[in-house]
Design a protein around this motif. Structure first.
Motif, PDB file in Angstrom:
ATOM      1  N   ASP A  87      47.259 -29.034 -18.535  1.00 36.07           N
ATOM      2  CA  ASP A  87      47.552 -29.835 -17.350  1.00 36.07           C
ATOM      3  C   ASP A  87      48.735 -29.190 -16.633  1.00 36.07           C
ATOM      4  OD1 ASP A  87      47.642 -31.809 -15.434  1.00 36.07           O
ATOM      5  OD2 ASP A  87      48.662 -33.279 -16.724  1.00 36.07           O
TER       6      ASP A  87
ATOM      7  N   ARG B  93      43.709 -35.304 -20.947  1.00 37.45           N
ATOM      8  CA  ARG B  93      44.383 -34.280 -20.170  1.00 37.45           C
ATOM      9  C   ARG B  93      43.795 -34.123 -18.759  1.00 37.45           C
ATOM     10  NH1 ARG B  93      48.226 -34.127 -23.458  1.00 37.45           N
ATOM     11  NH2 ARG B  93      48.629 -32.369 -24.870  1.00 37.45           N
ATOM     12  N   GLN B  94      42.457 -34.209 -18.638  1.00 36.14           N
ATOM     13  CA  GLN B  94      41.819 -33.748 -17.403  1.00 36.14           C
ATOM     14  C   GLN B  94      40.836 -34.735 -16.765  1.00 36.14           C
ATOM     15  OE1 GLN B  94      40.562 -30.967 -20.003  1.00 36.14           O
ATOM     16  NE2 GLN B  94      42.510 -29.906 -20.015  1.00 36.14           N
TER      17      GLN B  94
END
Length: 314
Positions: A103, A124-125
């Motif tokens: 990230d 994270r995404q």
């Protein structure tokens, strides 16, 4: 004349048969066999056709999973420390394109590689999942917990390598069982873990990467660390007694500015720390942060087992 009249139909039949065989051959060539499978993951379901060959991986522990399964990604996120990879994977991942960090991810760099599979992580995404899915089939694990095995199984399925994945896990589990036998009574020793960072000192509990491995082996933990959560963060000097055990392993996450190393020196040399039972017995060991915590994958797990074999033998 009669002979020619008899010969013409025969030739015509052979010609038509040849054309039919050619069309059938062309039709077969145009329709290659494909293996399509569906993977359930943190963001829903994803259909994947054929065994992926150009894979982009967006987590550090996922990178280790791919390498353990014999897959060299075309793109991967940079290791948290290293230039750009952890030392223990650098040789195996040489030449792989860096696509940012966990990230932030560099989505343009991912698209440029034209992958046929992207593997990432919801924690994270999640915000860029739709962008990634528009590039290629995308599979996300749910989170990044202490037990790397959960994500590893998902990654093996996404790569269409479930059998290879089972073999990797079986070899790891076999090693754990062998080490439990070797350590024997030493498993009753209380193993403590501490991490130093710039502005944050942590005492690690059971739901950390290294904590899970210690539990798999059956090591005892100090009462203050025998807890099911991740860690005590932002510990103060008054909490130094909670760091004690028969053996202390500590690791330091330094970003290159030296601040974490200064914190490590300050804490380890504090009179309270030096008065701990493990310190007075000479059982305090500094280990690699990438191996014991940050990398978080199967290759690091084996490296941590190497460390335990070394230090516990002493």
């Amino acid at each position: 004349m009669k002979k020619w009249l008899l010969f013409i139909p025969a030739v015509l039949m052979l010609f038509l048969a040849a054309c039919g065989n050619k069309e059938e051959s062309s039709s077969t060539a145009a329709e290659p066999e494909t293996d399509t499978y569906t993977v359930e993951h943190a963001m829903g379901t994803t259909e994947i056709t054929g065994t992926p060959e150009k894979v982009v991986i967006l987590t550090n522990e996922g990178t280790e999973a791919l390498l353990a399964l014999g897959v060299k990604p075309v793109g991967a996120v940079q290791s948290w420390t290293g230039d750009p990879w952890y030392d223990h994977i650098a040789a195996d991942i040489e030449g792989v394109e860096v696509v940012g960090m966990e990230d932030p991810v560099n989505v343009e760099a991912v698209a440029k590689l034209q992958p046929d599979l992207i593997i990432g992580n919801k924690m994270r995404q999640e915000a860029i999942y739709e962008q990634l899915s528009a590039i290629a089939p995308t599979v996300f694990s749910e989170t990044l917990k202490g037990n790397w095995k959960e994500n590893f199984e998902l990654y093996a399925k996404a790569l269409n390598k479930e059998e290879e994945g089972k073999q990797v896990l079986a070899e790891y589990d076999s090693r754990i069982e062998d080490m439990k036998t070797t350590f024997g009574d030493k498993l009753s020793q209380e193993v403590s873990m501490v991490r130093f960072m710039a502005g944050d000192t942590r005492i690690y509990h059971k739901d950390s990467f290294s904590g899970v491995i210690l539990e798999q082996l059956g090591f005892a933990r100090p009462a203050e660390q025998d807890k099911p959560d991740f860690a005590e963060t932002n510990a103060t000097k008054e909490r130094i007694p909670a760091m004690d055990g028969d053996v202390i392993f500590y690791f330091t996450y330094d970003t290159g500015d030296g601040e974490a190393l200064k914190a490590e020196e300050e804490w380890v040399n504090d009179p309270l720390f030096q008065n701990l039972k493990a310190a007075k017995a000479g059982n305090v060991h500094k280990v690699d942060d990438a191996i014991w915590n940050t990398a978080g994958g199967v290759l690091a797990a084996h490296k941590m087992l190497d460390d335990l074999e070394k230090y516990m033998a002493e």
